[in-house]
Design a protein around this motif. Structure first.
Motif, short mmCIF file in Angstrom:
data_model
loop_
_atom_site.label_atom_id
_atom_site.label_comp_id
_atom_site.label_asym_id
_atom_site.label_seq_id
_atom_site.Cartn_x
_atom_site.Cartn_y
_atom_site.Cartn_z
N GLU A 81 0.83 -1.20 0.00
CA GLU A 81 0.00 0.00 0.00
C GLU A 81 0.87 1.27 0.00
OE1 GLU A 81 -2.06 -3.10 2.79
OE2 GLU A 81 -0.03 -2.34 2.45
N GLU A 82 0.24 2.41 -0.10
CA GLU A 82 0.97 3.68 -0.04
C GLU A 82 1.58 3.87 1.35
OE1 GLU A 82 1.65 5.79 -2.34
OE2 GLU A 82 0.32 5.14 -3.97
N GLN A 83 2.82 4.30 1.39
CA GLN A 83 3.51 4.48 2.66
C GLN A 83 2.78 5.46 3.56
OE1 GLN A 83 7.46 5.69 1.54
NE2 GLN A 83 7.95 3.69 0.61
N GLU A 84 2.25 6.52 2.99
CA GLU A 84 1.58 7.54 3.79
C GLU A 84 0.36 6.97 4.51
OE1 GLU A 84 2.47 7.83 0.67
OE2 GLU A 84 3.98 9.43 0.66
N ASP A 85 -0.37 6.09 3.82
CA ASP A 85 -1.56 5.49 4.43
C ASP A 85 -1.18 4.53 5.55
OD1 ASP A 85 -3.21 6.88 2.65
OD2 ASP A 85 -3.03 5.30 1.14
N LEU A 86 -0.13 3.77 5.33
CA LEU A 86 0.33 2.84 6.37
C LEU A 86 0.82 3.60 7.60
CD1 LEU A 86 2.25 0.30 4.10
CD2 LEU A 86 0.07 -0.09 5.27
N LEU A 87 1.58 4.65 7.38
CA LEU A 87 2.08 5.45 8.50
C LEU A 87 0.94 6.12 9.26
CD1 LEU A 87 5.25 7.04 6.86
CD2 LEU A 87 5.21 5.34 8.71
N ALA A 88 -0.07 6.57 8.53
CA ALA A 88 -1.22 7.20 9.19
C ALA A 88 -1.94 6.19 10.09
CB ALA A 88 -2.18 7.76 8.14
N ASP A 89 -2.07 4.96 9.62
CA ASP A 89 -2.72 3.93 10.42
C ASP A 89 -1.89 3.62 11.67
OD1 ASP A 89 -4.79 2.09 10.95
OD2 ASP A 89 -3.62 0.45 10.07
N LEU A 90 -0.57 3.52 11.51
CA LEU A 90 0.29 3.28 12.66
C LEU A 90 0.22 4.44 13.65
CD1 LEU A 90 3.40 1.86 10.77
CD2 LEU A 90 1.89 0.57 12.28
N GLU A 91 0.20 5.66 13.16
CA GLU A 91 0.18 6.84 14.03
C GLU A 91 -1.08 6.85 14.89
OE1 GLU A 91 1.38 9.51 16.09
OE2 GLU A 91 2.62 9.66 14.29
N GLN A 92 -2.24 6.58 14.27
CA GLN A 92 -3.47 6.60 15.09
C GLN A 92 -3.48 5.44 16.08
OE1 GLN A 92 -6.36 4.50 14.97
NE2 GLN A 92 -5.41 3.03 13.54
N ALA A 93 -2.85 4.30 15.74
CA ALA A 93 -2.78 3.19 16.68
C ALA A 93 -1.87 3.54 17.85
CB ALA A 93 -2.29 1.93 15.97
N PHE A 94 -0.76 4.25 17.57
CA PHE A 94 0.11 4.69 18.66
C PHE A 94 -0.58 5.73 19.52
CE2 PHE A 94 3.46 2.35 16.76
CZ PHE A 94 4.47 2.24 17.72
N ASP A 95 -1.40 6.57 18.93
CA ASP A 95 -2.19 7.52 19.73
C ASP A 95 -3.08 6.77 20.71
OD1 ASP A 95 -1.09 9.73 18.52
OD2 ASP A 95 -2.73 10.01 17.08
#
Length: 443
Positions: A414-428
């Motif tokens: 997938e797009e890196q930006e989308d994966l990072l966004a999903d990880l960021e909200q999970a870390f939140d």
């Protein structure tokens, strides 16, 4: 790779064309699926000649099928082998390869970090048949491999890039140790695939794959593969059933009849054909079709994983990231040698707060799929301590580096930006949960 007009095909060309036979009769460019159990004989004498092996024709799909053979040719070409046997799963491939080399009272030397199913085959399945295994404690210590070899050792076994710890092995070094003892070196190359690493070029003798993973690539098909190289001299190996007269060959030996292909033909004819872990033609078709985009996917998998592991390494909630592609990783030197195209996409990270943080993180992910699989075009996540390694004693898990905060990720395309966004909200979500816990239970 296959040669054409005196020139060898490059990897991307071979992954599309190797093993294909044009259907001149109907004009189909894509190889058909030969979904049949058996094959028609013209008459009485034709059936007899087929079973005598006089014309090389097919008699039953457990023994051979055109769709399966096409996939075998393609995988062998990409690994640089002389041939391959396709099986119903990666577990079947490992089992058939080992059964083709081992008898009761034989011994195996193995790397410590191997797939749990492979460990169970060695410990329990083959162990119940009288085969013993020594797992080397320090896989980076070639002297430890050398010291583990006994007079009864018949096989040296390892995974090229184990998961989830990414403790990459020195293929060339271990192959040298095995060959000094006159033994074959068998490796599981599932995670890197031949696009990132071709173990036969570094001295390995037999390669096995779970083709269900990156080779097929889309989480839809099961398959396994065994590939043999050409360099090992089976006539001098201490594997008696390859060098002693065989009833199946009417008194000939496998090594004298087949030479460099002795192991492969024994695995095909005397093991796989008898116990029947046959790949279905439909799954063979899906594996072969998946391979057509292997190089494209592996580049994207590896690029995404490197970006994500760098991001994870910078998060204060993370204690460690196990990815050989990171400069900080202890195996990065080996990765630069063996994996110049990328270090793959399966790795692990460990949360400082252990199981509670891992649970919140995994539950909060939405783009990553919670699933027992790796090598999918989709990004996947799993908690090994409560799933794949749940039955492993805690002390053994600890020695393997798999703690309660350990999370395995298989990064997709997938797009890196989308994966990072999903990880960021999970870390939140992890941070919010920790804040709430501190508020409810102040020190």
């Amino acid at each position: 790779m296959r040669e054409q007009n005196g020139r060898q095909w490059g990897f991307a060309t071979a992954q599309v064309h190797a093993g294909s036979v044009l259907d001149r009769g109907h004009g189909s460019r894509v190889d058909p699926i030969h979904l049949t159990a058996g094959y028609v004989f013209d008459d009485f004498d034709h059936s007899a000649s087929r079973f005598a092996g006089e014309d090389g024709g097919l008699v039953y799909s457990r023994l051979g099928n055109p769709t399966v053979a096409a996939a075998e040719h393609r995988i062998a070409a990409l690994e640089g082998g002389i041939g391959a046997v396709l099986t119903a799963s990666g577990q079947a491939a490992t089992t058939v390869a080992l059964l083709a080399l081992l008898k009761a009272d034989d011994h195996v030397v193995s790397g410590p970090s191997i797939y749990g199913g492979s460990r169970a085959i060695l410990h329990e399945t083959l162990g119940g048949l009288g085969v013993t295994t020594t797992f080397v404690d320090q896989p980076s210590d070639l002297d430890a491999w050398r010291a583990a070899i006994r007079p009864t050792t018949r096989v040296v076994f390892a995974e090229t890039l184990p998961h989830p710890k990414n403790d990459l092995v020195d293929v060339e070094g271990i192959a040298g140790v095995a060959h000094d003892a006159g033994l074959p070196f068998v490796v599981d190359n599932t995670i890197p695939t031949p696009f990132l690493l071709r173990p036969l070029e570094w001295g390995a003798d037999v390669v096995v794959h779970s083709a269900s993973k990156f080779l097929a690539g889309h989480g839809a098909a099961l398959g396994g593969a065994i590939v043999s190289g050409s360099a090992f001299d089976w006539s001098t190996a201490p594997i008696r059933h390859l060098t002693e007269p065989s009833r199946a060959l009417r008194g000939e030996t496998w090594s004298s009849r087949f030479g460099a292909a002795a192991f492969l033909e024994h695995a095909r004819q005397s093991v796989a054909a008898r116990i029947g872990p046959t790949a279905s033609p439909f799954n063979a078709f899906l594996v072969k079709q998946g391979i057509e985009t292997l190089s494209l996917r592996m580049r994207q998998h590896s690029a995404n994983a490197l970006v994500i592991t760098r991001w994870l390494e910078a998060q204060p909630e993370i204690e460690s990231v196990d990815y050989a592609g990171l400069p900080s990783n202890r195996y990065n030197g080996l990765a630069r040698k063996y994996l110049p195209r990328g270090a793959g996409s399966v790795f692990a990270c460990t949360f400082r707060d252990g199981l509670p943080a891992a649970r919140v993180f995994i539950n909060a992910l939405s783009l990553f799929t919670r699933m027992t699989h790796i090598g999918d075009v989709r990004s996947l996540v799993l908690h090994p301590a409560t799933t794949t390694h749940a039955k492993v004693p805690p002390a053994d898990r600890a020695s393997m580096g798999i703690g309660d905060g350990h999370v395995r990720l298989s990064v997709g395309i997938e797009e890196q930006e989308d994966l990072l966004a999903d990880l960021e909200q999970a870390f939140d979500a992890v941070r919010q949960d920790r804040t709430a816990a501190q508020r409810d239970h102040p020190a």
